[in-house]
Design an enzyme around this catalytic site. Structure first.
Site, PDB file in Angstrom:
ATOM      1  N   LYS A 191       0.860  -1.178   0.000  1.00  0.00           N
ATOM      2  CA  LYS A 191       0.000   0.000   0.000  1.00  0.00           C
ATOM      3  C   LYS A 191       0.897   1.229   0.000  1.00  0.00           C
ATOM      4  O   LYS A 191       2.060   1.159   0.423  1.00  0.00           O
ATOM      5  CB  LYS A 191      -0.864  -0.010   1.276  1.00  0.00           C
ATOM      6  CG  LYS A 191      -2.109   0.824   1.194  1.00  0.00           C
ATOM      7  CD  LYS A 191      -3.306   0.013   0.744  1.00  0.00           C
ATOM      8  CE  LYS A 191      -4.539   0.893   0.677  1.00  0.00           C
ATOM      9  NZ  LYS A 191      -5.717   0.177   0.254  1.00  0.00           N
ATOM     10  N   GLY A 229     -20.304   6.618   6.050  1.00  0.00           N
ATOM     11  CA  GLY A 229     -19.509   6.979   4.880  1.00  0.00           C
ATOM     12  C   GLY A 229     -20.282   6.676   3.609  1.00  0.00           C
ATOM     13  O   GLY A 229     -20.493   5.518   3.256  1.00  0.00           O
ATOM     14  N   GLY A 267     -19.446   7.679   0.518  1.00  0.00           N
ATOM     15  CA  GLY A 267     -18.579   8.003  -0.616  1.00  0.00           C
ATOM     16  C   GLY A 267     -18.709   6.929  -1.688  1.00  0.00           C
ATOM     17  O   GLY A 267     -19.787   6.354  -1.884  1.00  0.00           O
ATOM     18  N   TYR A 282     -21.862   4.544  -0.990  1.00  0.00           N
ATOM     19  CA  TYR A 282     -23.000   4.887  -1.858  1.00  0.00           C
ATOM     20  C   TYR A 282     -23.437   3.659  -2.653  1.00  0.00           C
ATOM     21  O   TYR A 282     -24.617   3.324  -2.715  1.00  0.00           O
ATOM     22  CB  TYR A 282     -22.596   6.025  -2.805  1.00  0.00           C
ATOM     23  CG  TYR A 282     -23.672   6.404  -3.796  1.00  0.00           C
ATOM     24  CD1 TYR A 282     -24.620   7.378  -3.485  1.00  0.00           C
ATOM     25  CD2 TYR A 282     -23.758   5.777  -5.043  1.00  0.00           C
ATOM     26  CE1 TYR A 282     -25.628   7.714  -4.394  1.00  0.00           C
ATOM     27  CE2 TYR A 282     -24.750   6.103  -5.953  1.00  0.00           C
ATOM     28  CZ  TYR A 282     -25.680   7.071  -5.620  1.00  0.00           C
ATOM     29  OH  TYR A 282     -26.668   7.401  -6.522  1.00  0.00           O
TER      30      TYR A 282
HETATM   31  P1  NAD Z   1     -14.386   7.621  -0.385  1.00  0.00           P
HETATM   32  O1  NAD Z   1     -13.394   8.660  -0.035  1.00  0.00           O
HETATM   33  O2  NAD Z   1     -15.033   7.674  -1.726  1.00  0.00           O
HETATM   34  O3  NAD Z   1     -15.550   7.586   0.703  1.00  0.00           O
HETATM   35  C1  NAD Z   1     -15.328   7.670   2.068  1.00  0.00           C
HETATM   36  C2  NAD Z   1     -16.428   8.556   2.629  1.00  0.00           C
HETATM   37  O4  NAD Z   1     -16.360   8.505   4.041  1.00  0.00           O
HETATM   38  C3  NAD Z   1     -16.301  10.021   2.218  1.00  0.00           C
HETATM   39  O5  NAD Z   1     -17.527  10.470   1.661  1.00  0.00           O
HETATM   40  C4  NAD Z   1     -15.966  10.731   3.524  1.00  0.00           C
HETATM   41  O6  NAD Z   1     -16.483  12.045   3.581  1.00  0.00           O
HETATM   42  C5  NAD Z   1     -16.613   9.810   4.534  1.00  0.00           C
HETATM   43  N1  NAD Z   1     -16.092   9.900   5.888  1.00  0.00           N
HETATM   44  C6  NAD Z   1     -14.799  10.039   6.308  1.00  0.00           C
HETATM   45  N2  NAD Z   1     -14.739  10.062   7.651  1.00  0.00           N
HETATM   46  C7  NAD Z   1     -16.008   9.927   8.089  1.00  0.00           C
HETATM   47  C8  NAD Z   1     -16.617   9.889   9.365  1.00  0.00           C
HETATM   48  N3  NAD Z   1     -15.880   9.970  10.486  1.00  0.00           N
HETATM   49  N4  NAD Z   1     -17.952   9.733   9.445  1.00  0.00           N
HETATM   50  C9  NAD Z   1     -18.698   9.645   8.330  1.00  0.00           C
HETATM   51  N5  NAD Z   1     -18.199   9.695   7.091  1.00  0.00           N
HETATM   52  C10 NAD Z   1     -16.869   9.823   6.976  1.00  0.00           C
HETATM   53  O7  NAD Z   1     -13.648   6.214  -0.153  1.00  0.00           O
HETATM   54  P2  NAD Z   1     -14.103   4.753  -0.584  1.00  0.00           P
HETATM   55  O8  NAD Z   1     -13.392   4.375  -1.832  1.00  0.00           O
HETATM   56  O9  NAD Z   1     -15.578   4.607  -0.485  1.00  0.00           O
HETATM   57  O10 NAD Z   1     -13.415   3.917   0.582  1.00  0.00           O
HETATM   58  C11 NAD Z   1     -14.004   3.822   1.869  1.00  0.00           C
HETATM   59  C12 NAD Z   1     -13.281   2.761   2.672  1.00  0.00           C
HETATM   60  O11 NAD Z   1     -13.306   1.527   1.963  1.00  0.00           O
HETATM   61  C13 NAD Z   1     -11.793   3.060   2.927  1.00  0.00           C
HETATM   62  O12 NAD Z   1     -11.453   2.546   4.183  1.00  0.00           O
HETATM   63  C14 NAD Z   1     -11.096   2.274   1.828  1.00  0.00           C
HETATM   64  O13 NAD Z   1      -9.761   1.964   2.175  1.00  0.00           O
HETATM   65  C15 NAD Z   1     -11.979   1.044   1.797  1.00  0.00           C
HETATM   66  N6  NAD Z   1     -11.909   0.290   0.541  1.00  0.00           N
HETATM   67  C16 NAD Z   1     -12.221   0.883  -0.628  1.00  0.00           C
HETATM   68  C17 NAD Z   1     -12.146   0.150  -1.810  1.00  0.00           C
HETATM   69  C18 NAD Z   1     -12.529   0.741  -3.134  1.00  0.00           C
HETATM   70  O14 NAD Z   1     -12.686  -0.021  -4.106  1.00  0.00           O
HETATM   71  N7  NAD Z   1     -12.706   2.039  -3.232  1.00  0.00           N
HETATM   72  C19 NAD Z   1     -11.727  -1.190  -1.761  1.00  0.00           C
HETATM   73  C20 NAD Z   1     -11.442  -1.774  -0.513  1.00  0.00           C
HETATM   74  C21 NAD Z   1     -11.522  -1.009   0.632  1.00  0.00           C
END
Ligand code: NAD
Length: 359
Positions: A80, A179, A181, A185
């Site tokens: 990472k 969250g 995001g 979503y």
């Molecule tokens: P993202 O940035 O699109 O979404 C994260 C959301 O969480 C954002 O909208 C942010 O405003 C919100 N957030 C942050 N802190 C918060 C809090 N304290 N309370 C409420 N909301 C909060 O990121 P993502 O891609 O959706 O990833 C989210 C998690 O999933 C991360 O831990 C990431 O490592 C993990 N993840 C993502 C993927 C992927 O394919 N994107 C794959 C595996 C794991």
């Protein structure tokens, strides 16, 4: 933190630090394991409070990637990277290209992709400087893996429902999502499409507004705590360490299954606390493997049909791990053991190939 001691204790192979004086880039790449192959892992761009926090994050995340890829039965290791930014600093092509050059120094042992704070455009900018980037659209390929992560997590929710003896039917379920995001979503969308009520929260008001408007998600009222919501499934989909000694005692859910990485603050202690409270924990690196399956699978040349099958398989893997977890201190311990068995099998196979006279 004693970095070498920590690396030794957790088995990290290599940690590299980089500063680019022109763009101000400050980045760390942690290569945890290449036992099963080269390692694909996202690049996180975040305003850390200090260097120690960034180092801790990259060490934990990279170790998690090793287990995630191994448990998903991918011939990949774990790594990472993190980029430390000042709060509000806008991403630029120059910064991303400097990061791409840093990624390139690993000669393909590390393959970068998106994580929190990094999108497809950023991946394409990094890919201008390195062939070892996935997750872009025009220069690298694979695109945004989030929908695949969310689909895998949704599949894992089915396993959690089955394991607790419930009907695998989302209508009538209440699901709380922290969250909203990219992954939160998409997960909420699938839950809503299958008839569940979803309550959600985000620190970004625009993300809440979109989920309310487009999906019919119920926003938490001011002062309400997502971790104290009475619900069937709690889905942490923001940052890590949210399951800890202050949140676990307030939980009023039957199941935890979300996309966030490193959800347990102290994995062994918090995993066991959840079990003692009778809450089923879908281990994060098992349930959120859809994204790495998608990008690593494309990197390895797998077909679309094979990729879909592998993401479907997350349901069966989750069920297998949860079954094993019945006799373990926690579902987290069961998941780590499950992944470690695959790594050790790969190590033995690799050792047999490389050193036939020594095994
Ligand atoms: P993202 O940035 O699109 O979404 C994260 C959301 O969480 C954002 O909208 C942010 O405003 C919100 N957030 C942050 N802190 C918060 C809090 N304290 N309370 C409420 N909301 C909060 O990121 P993502 O891609 O959706 O990833 C989210 C998690 O999933 C991360 O831990 C990431 O490592 C993990 N993840 C993502 C993927 C992927 O394919 N994107 C794959 C595996 C794991």
């Amino acid at each position: 933190m004693k970095l070498f001691d920590t690396m030794n204790q957790h088995g990290h192979e290599r940690v590299a630090f980089h500063v680019d004086p022109v763009t101000g880039l400050r980045a760390i790449i942690a290569l945890h394991s290449t036992v099963l192959g080269n390692a694909l892992g996202g690049t996180r761009r975040w305003a850390y409070t200090d260097e120690s926090e960034a180092i801790r994050d990259v060490l934990r995340l990279s170790e998690g990637m090793t287990y995630k890829s191994a448990a998903a039965d991918l011939p990949m290791g774990g790594a990472k990277s993190v980029i430390m930014i000042e709060k509000g600093k806008v991403p630029t092509e120059a910064e991303a290209r400097a990061m791409g050059r840093f990624v390139n120094t690993f000669n393909g042992q590390y393959i970068a992709a998106e994580d929190v704070g990094v999108n497809t455009q950023y991946c394409d900018w990094m890919a201008q400087e390195s062939n070892h980037v996935m997750g872009g659209i025009t220069v690298s390929h694979g695109g945004d893996p989030s929908p695949f992560t969310s689909q895998g997590c949704f599949n894992a929710m089915k396993a959690c429902l089955a394991h607790t003896g419930r009907k695998v039917d989302f209508s009538g379920l209440k699901i709380a999502v922290q969250g909203l995001g990219a992954t939160g979503y998409e997960l909420a969308k699938r839950c809503r499409a299958h008839g569940a009520t979803v309550v959600g929260t985000d620190i970004n008001p625009a993300a809440i507004e979109r989920a309310v408007k487009e999906l019919g998600v119920e926003a938490l009222k001011p002062g309400q705590d997502i971790f104290a919501q009475e619900c069937d499934i709690l889905a942490p989909c923001a940052l890590g360490a949210v399951l800890n000694n202050s949140t676990i005692k307030h939980l009023r859910c039957a199941i935890i299954c979300g996309t966030a990485n490193n959800q347990l603050h102290e994995p062994n202690i918090d995993g066991a606390s959840l079990k003692q409270r009778g809450i089923l924990y879908g281990p994060d690196f098992i349930v959120n493997a859809g994204g790495v399956i998608r990008l690593a699978g494309l990197y390895l040349g797998m077909t679309e049909a094979a990729l879909d099958k592998k993401i479907e398989q997350i349901e069966h893997t989750t069920l297998a791990v949860l079954k094993e977890g019945k006799n373990d201190a926690s579902e987290y311990v069961a998941a780590v053991n499950y992944a470690k068995r695959r790594i050790e099998a790969g190590r033995a196979k690799g050792a047999a190939t490389k050193h036939p006279a020594m095994v």
